[in-house]
Design a protein around this motif. Structure first.
Motif, PDB file in Angstrom:
ATOM      1  N   ALA A   5      36.980  37.658  46.126  1.00 56.59           N
ATOM      2  CA  ALA A   5      36.825  36.529  45.201  1.00 56.59           C
ATOM      3  C   ALA A   5      35.950  35.415  45.759  1.00 56.59           C
ATOM      4  N   LYS A   6      35.925  35.255  47.076  1.00 60.67           N
ATOM      5  CA  LYS A   6      35.126  34.166  47.662  1.00 60.67           C
ATOM      6  C   LYS A   6      33.639  34.343  47.365  1.00 60.67           C
ATOM      7  N   ASN A   7      33.210  35.581  47.065  1.00 64.15           N
ATOM      8  CA  ASN A   7      31.801  35.851  46.776  1.00 64.15           C
ATOM      9  C   ASN A   7      31.493  35.899  45.282  1.00 64.15           C
ATOM     10  N   SER A   8      32.482  35.604  44.444  1.00 63.23           N
ATOM     11  CA  SER A   8      32.282  35.646  42.995  1.00 63.23           C
ATOM     12  C   SER A   8      31.287  34.565  42.553  1.00 63.23           C
ATOM     13  N   LYS A   9      30.523  34.856  41.511  1.00 64.70           N
ATOM     14  CA  LYS A   9      29.578  33.872  40.966  1.00 64.70           C
ATOM     15  C   LYS A   9      30.278  32.846  40.077  1.00 64.70           C
ATOM     16  N   ALA A  10      31.519  33.110  39.688  1.00 64.68           N
ATOM     17  CA  ALA A  10      32.265  32.148  38.875  1.00 64.68           C
ATOM     18  C   ALA A  10      32.470  30.860  39.674  1.00 64.68           C
ATOM     19  N   ASP A  11      32.501  29.719  38.984  1.00 65.64           N
ATOM     20  CA  ASP A  11      32.674  28.450  39.697  1.00 65.64           C
ATOM     21  C   ASP A  11      34.138  28.012  39.739  1.00 65.64           C
ATOM     22  N   TYR A  12      35.049  28.975  39.527  1.00 62.89           N
ATOM     23  CA  TYR A  12      36.484  28.684  39.612  1.00 62.89           C
ATOM     24  C   TYR A  12      37.220  29.890  40.179  1.00 62.89           C
ATOM     25  N   PHE A  13      38.375  29.623  40.775  1.00 65.50           N
ATOM     26  CA  PHE A  13      39.304  30.688  41.158  1.00 65.50           C
ATOM     27  C   PHE A  13      40.395  30.774  40.089  1.00 65.50           C
ATOM     28  N   ILE A  14      40.837  32.003  39.785  1.00 68.80           N
ATOM     29  CA  ILE A  14      42.013  32.191  38.936  1.00 68.80           C
ATOM     30  C   ILE A  14      43.163  32.570  39.863  1.00 68.80           C
ATOM     31  N   VAL A  15      44.199  31.761  39.896  1.00 66.60           N
ATOM     32  CA  VAL A  15      45.325  32.007  40.796  1.00 66.60           C
ATOM     33  C   VAL A  15      46.468  32.625  40.007  1.00 66.60           C
ATOM     34  N   CYS A  16      46.861  33.844  40.400  1.00 68.11           N
ATOM     35  CA  CYS A  16      47.902  34.602  39.689  1.00 68.11           C
ATOM     36  C   CYS A  16      49.142  34.771  40.551  1.00 68.11           C
ATOM     37  N   GLU A  17      50.126  35.448  39.978  1.00 72.40           N
ATOM     38  CA  GLU A  17      51.386  35.664  40.704  1.00 72.40           C
ATOM     39  C   GLU A  17      51.389  36.947  41.519  1.00 72.40           C
ATOM     40  N   GLY A  18      50.772  38.020  41.007  1.00 69.34           N
ATOM     41  CA  GLY A  18      50.974  39.309  41.670  1.00 69.34           C
ATOM     42  C   GLY A  18      49.722  40.139  41.844  1.00 69.34           C
ATOM     43  N   TYR A  19      49.879  41.215  42.631  1.00 66.96           N
ATOM     44  CA  TYR A  19      48.770  42.115  42.923  1.00 66.96           C
ATOM     45  C   TYR A  19      48.145  42.698  41.660  1.00 66.96           C
ATOM     46  N   MET A  20      48.996  43.212  40.766  1.00 70.24           N
ATOM     47  CA  MET A  20      48.479  43.931  39.605  1.00 70.24           C
ATOM     48  C   MET A  20      47.701  43.013  38.671  1.00 70.24           C
ATOM     49  N   ASP A  21      48.152  41.763  38.501  1.00 66.83           N
ATOM     50  CA  ASP A  21      47.390  40.812  37.684  1.00 66.83           C
ATOM     51  C   ASP A  21      45.992  40.635  38.255  1.00 66.83           C
ATOM     52  N   VAL A  22      45.921  40.446  39.559  1.00 69.02           N
ATOM     53  CA  VAL A  22      44.634  40.236  40.219  1.00 69.02           C
ATOM     54  C   VAL A  22      43.734  41.456  40.048  1.00 69.02           C
ATOM     55  N   ILE A  23      44.271  42.639  40.318  1.00 66.83           N
ATOM     56  CA  ILE A  23      43.451  43.856  40.259  1.00 66.83           C
ATOM     57  C   ILE A  23      42.979  44.126  38.830  1.00 66.83           C
ATOM     58  N   SER A  24      43.847  43.920  37.842  1.00 62.61           N
ATOM     59  CA  SER A  24      43.452  44.114  36.439  1.00 62.61           C
ATOM     60  C   SER A  24      42.337  43.149  36.052  1.00 62.61           C
ATOM     61  N   MET A  25      42.445  41.904  36.514  1.00 60.12           N
ATOM     62  CA  MET A  25      41.401  40.926  36.200  1.00 60.12           C
ATOM     63  C   MET A  25      40.065  41.336  36.818  1.00 60.12           C
TER      64      MET A  25
ATOM     65  N   GLN B  94      39.085  44.313  37.545  1.00 58.77           N
ATOM     66  CA  GLN B  94      38.562  45.473  36.813  1.00 58.77           C
ATOM     67  C   GLN B  94      37.928  45.048  35.495  1.00 58.77           C
ATOM     68  N   ALA B  95      38.460  43.976  34.895  1.00 56.04           N
ATOM     69  CA  ALA B  95      37.920  43.498  33.617  1.00 56.04           C
ATOM     70  C   ALA B  95      36.723  42.566  33.804  1.00 56.04           C
ATOM     71  N   GLY B  96      36.330  42.330  35.057  1.00 54.50           N
ATOM     72  CA  GLY B  96      35.152  41.503  35.318  1.00 54.50           C
ATOM     73  C   GLY B  96      35.436  40.112  35.835  1.00 54.50           C
ATOM     74  N   PHE B  97      36.720  39.767  35.974  1.00 57.32           N
ATOM     75  CA  PHE B  97      37.079  38.427  36.456  1.00 57.32           C
ATOM     76  C   PHE B  97      37.341  38.507  37.962  1.00 57.32           C
ATOM     77  N   ASP B  98      36.241  38.530  38.709  1.00 58.60           N
ATOM     78  CA  ASP B  98      36.352  38.843  40.138  1.00 58.60           C
ATOM     79  C   ASP B  98      36.647  37.631  41.016  1.00 58.60           C
ATOM     80  N   SER B  99      37.045  36.516  40.397  1.00 60.03           N
ATOM     81  CA  SER B  99      37.443  35.352  41.200  1.00 60.03           C
ATOM     82  C   SER B  99      38.974  35.197  41.217  1.00 60.03           C
ATOM     83  N   ALA B 100      39.694  36.238  40.765  1.00 59.28           N
ATOM     84  CA  ALA B 100      41.156  36.180  40.732  1.00 59.28           C
ATOM     85  C   ALA B 100      41.737  36.418  42.123  1.00 59.28           C
ATOM     86  N   ILE B 101      42.753  35.643  42.473  1.00 65.70           N
ATOM     87  CA  ILE B 101      43.452  35.761  43.757  1.00 65.70           C
ATOM     88  C   ILE B 101      44.943  35.543  43.514  1.00 65.70           C
TER      89      ILE B 101
END
Length: 581
Positions: A246-266, A268-275
């Motif tokens: 996520a640190k290398n994502s072009k998005a100008d924000y981080f998405i902070v989630c609760e769990g592994y699967m939320d992050v991985i699904s995001m 996969q859907a193109g939201f590569d700044s999820a942590i």
């Protein structure tokens, strides 16, 4: 490994502290120094200063300080040798061909061990015995590409599968237990992770630092998720899942989630700044790490249950403290981001990210929970909550905006609401001032030199002596001769002995030379002592400090002598005669 003075000088020459610091924080010129909000504690005004002339830094808020090596030790959470290695690589310098220190070798061994374990789990996932794990991940909608990208794996339902594999590679039972891959129970060793889908946890440099495992068991007594215990290379309060990507994502924000699967699904859907944080709510340390990675804001995406809402409130406060703008995601029609993306698609999810309200708006909405504003008593209670809330909003502009919103919502005049808020602010300021006075009266515990609390006069004298020694190495022989017993408090005594050793060996005193033998926290104190300018060249003051130290020793000796037996006293006198000779 002991590094030469010349090599450490080369490390400094290749890594200007201002240039290194600018990779992590935003520096602003402040007189002859450059300053920033400290990356090592939460603060609203800059108190961390970088000194180009001495190639050092010091935070007047938390006491962190040292040279460029100390800075990297703290900000990258590395030991001394790994910090030197990090800077050597950055500066294009080869490391000396010497054996690693025991601690560094142990950390490297743990990283290698985790890498091998990760490969083993990943191979198992695509083997016949991993079919249940692979089926689970595919049912959750993960592609093989995503599974491989995150290095997902499977731990068999076996007590010794990983254990015996790793032993065949040459790792001992105690090494594996120290790395939290197996469990040591009364010298009986067995696999920690069994019948679980495995999620490797990477540090920001791409090393496998730990693992999380999701059980496939139907047994309600089995923990759903199990994480590695803390090890020398894994501290869960310092790490975030998927931050290495996520640190290398072009998005100008981080998405902070609760769990592994939320992050991985995001992802996969193109939201590569999820942590995601690792099994706990966000910590101050994690927020500091997030704040220095160049993103403008954080979008919080926690569950809507009570635990999730508490985590959201905590994260908002911590993110505000480190200066990060925060917005809160509202997910309607699904229980979490993973389900929402599957039901409505990535474009719809981007839409709710774009509409996510700010942290103040989120807090304001929470104030009316459980209240009906059509009811007079409830409306009054809401206004009381709102006044308290607005009085704590630091920005006058934000206060004006939300006073207008609340006034429209409750049909109370904005001027009346503003007057109530101003009264609350005055009330808070009065009690804050009283609290500051009470706090000032308390003497805080000194964790670096705990003896200073009992002997403040002695410790101040020792600091003066150390500072004078550092700036006047040519006077050290004369000074040490006046201190036959050295210093008294343990920490200052260690610094004193190190300084004497450096000067005796013909070295010029240099803060960098302390890095190998002192912790990163202790380096901050040493930096503070050596920069305490009133002590630097005052010869008369140093004479007084020497008297304070020697008097303390004398009074301690007199007390002990009075309690000696005749035989003990004779031996003591003999030692004194020998010392004089």
């Amino acid at each position: 490994m002991r590094l030469s003075e010349d090599y450490i000088r080369a490390i400094h020459d290749a890594n200007d502290i201002i240039s290194v610091a600018q990779s992590y924080v935003e520096l602003k010129r402040s007189g002859s120094t450059q300053s920033c909000r400290c990356p090592f504690h939460s603060e609203k005004t800059p108190s961390c200063h970088f000194y180009e002339s001495t190639q050092s830094f010091y935070c007047f808020g938390c006491g962190a300080g040292g040279d460029v090596i100390t800075f990297i030790r703290l900000i990258e959470n590395l030991d001394y040798m790994d910090a030197v290695r990090f800077l050597a690589q950055r500066g294009g310098l080869p490391m000396p061909d010497e054996r690693d220190s025991e601690e560094t070798a142990h950390r490297r061994r743990l990283y290698e061990m985790n890498r091998e374990a990760g490969k083993f789990f990943h191979r198992a996932l695509f083997s016949p015995e991993g079919a249940a794990g692979l089926d689970y991940l595919r049912r959750r909608g993960l592609s093989d590409h995503t599974i491989k990208r995150f290095g997902l794996g499977f731990a068999a339902d076996d007590w010794h599968k990983l254990h015996f594999h790793m032993k065949n590679l040459g790792y001992t039972d105690f090494e594996l237990a120290d790395g939290s891959l197996i469990v040591n129970r009364n010298n009986s060793f067995y696999d920690k992770f069994r019948n679980r889908v495995m999620f490797p946890i990477f540090d920001t440099r791409g090393n496998v630092a730990a693992f999380g495992g999701r059980t496939l068991s139907e047994d309600k007594n089995t923990a759903k998720y199990l994480n590695s215990a803390e090890t020398p290379i894994y501290h869960k309060s310092d790490m975030l899942f998927a931050l290495n990507i996520a640190k290398n994502s072009k998005a100008d924000y981080f998405i902070v989630c609760e769990g592994y699967m939320d992050v991985i699904s995001m992802h996969q859907a193109g939201f590569d700044s999820a942590i995601a944080s690792l099994g706990t709510a966000l910590t101050e340390r994690q927020c500091n790490i997030i704040s220095r990675l160049g993103k403008k804001e954080v979008v919080l995406s926690y569950d809507s249950d009570e635990a999730g809402q508490k985590a959201t409130a905590r994260a908002i406060n911590l993110m505000n403290d480190v200066g990060m703008r925060t917005r809160v995601l509202k997910i309607n029609g699904a229980k979490d981001p993973d389900e929402f993306i599957k039901k409505y698609g990535a474009e719809a999810f981007q839409g709710i990210i774009n509409k996510a309200g700010g942290s103040l708006e989120y807090r304001l909405d929470k104030l009316s929970e459980g209240l009906s504003l059509e009811n007079g008593d409830d409306a009054s209670e809401y206004l009381k909550r709102a006044v308290k809330f607005l009085a704590e909003v630091p920005s006058p502009i934000d206060r004006e905006v939300f006073i207008s919103k609340i006034a429209r919502r409750t049909e109370v005049s904005a001027s009346t609401l503003k007057t109530a808020v101003e009264q609350e602010i005055r009330h808070n300021n009065f009690y804050d001032h009283k609290k500051e006075q009470r706090d000032f009266a308390r003497v805080p515990e000194d964790k670096i030199n705990p003896e200073s609390r009992k002997m403040p006069k002695v410790e101040r004298a020792e600091r003066g002596i150390l500072c004078f020694m550092f700036h006047n190495p040519d006077r050290v022989a004369e000074l040490s001769g006046s201190l036959p017993n050295g210093l008294i408090t343990e920490f200052d005594k260690r610094v004193y002995i190190k300084l004497l050793d450096m000067i005796k060996n013909g070295q010029n005193p240099d803060i960098s030379a302390f890095n190998e033998e002192f912790s990163a926290a202790e380096m901050g104190r040493i930096t503070q002592i050596m920069g305490d300018s009133p002590f630097a060249y005052d010869k008369d003051a140093v004479k007084e400090y020497i008297e304070v130290i020697n008097e303390k020793f004398s009074s301690a000796v007199e007390k002990s002598v009075s309690e000696m037996t005749e035989e003990e006293l004779e031996k003591w006198l003999e030692r004194q005669r020998e010392r004089k000779k």
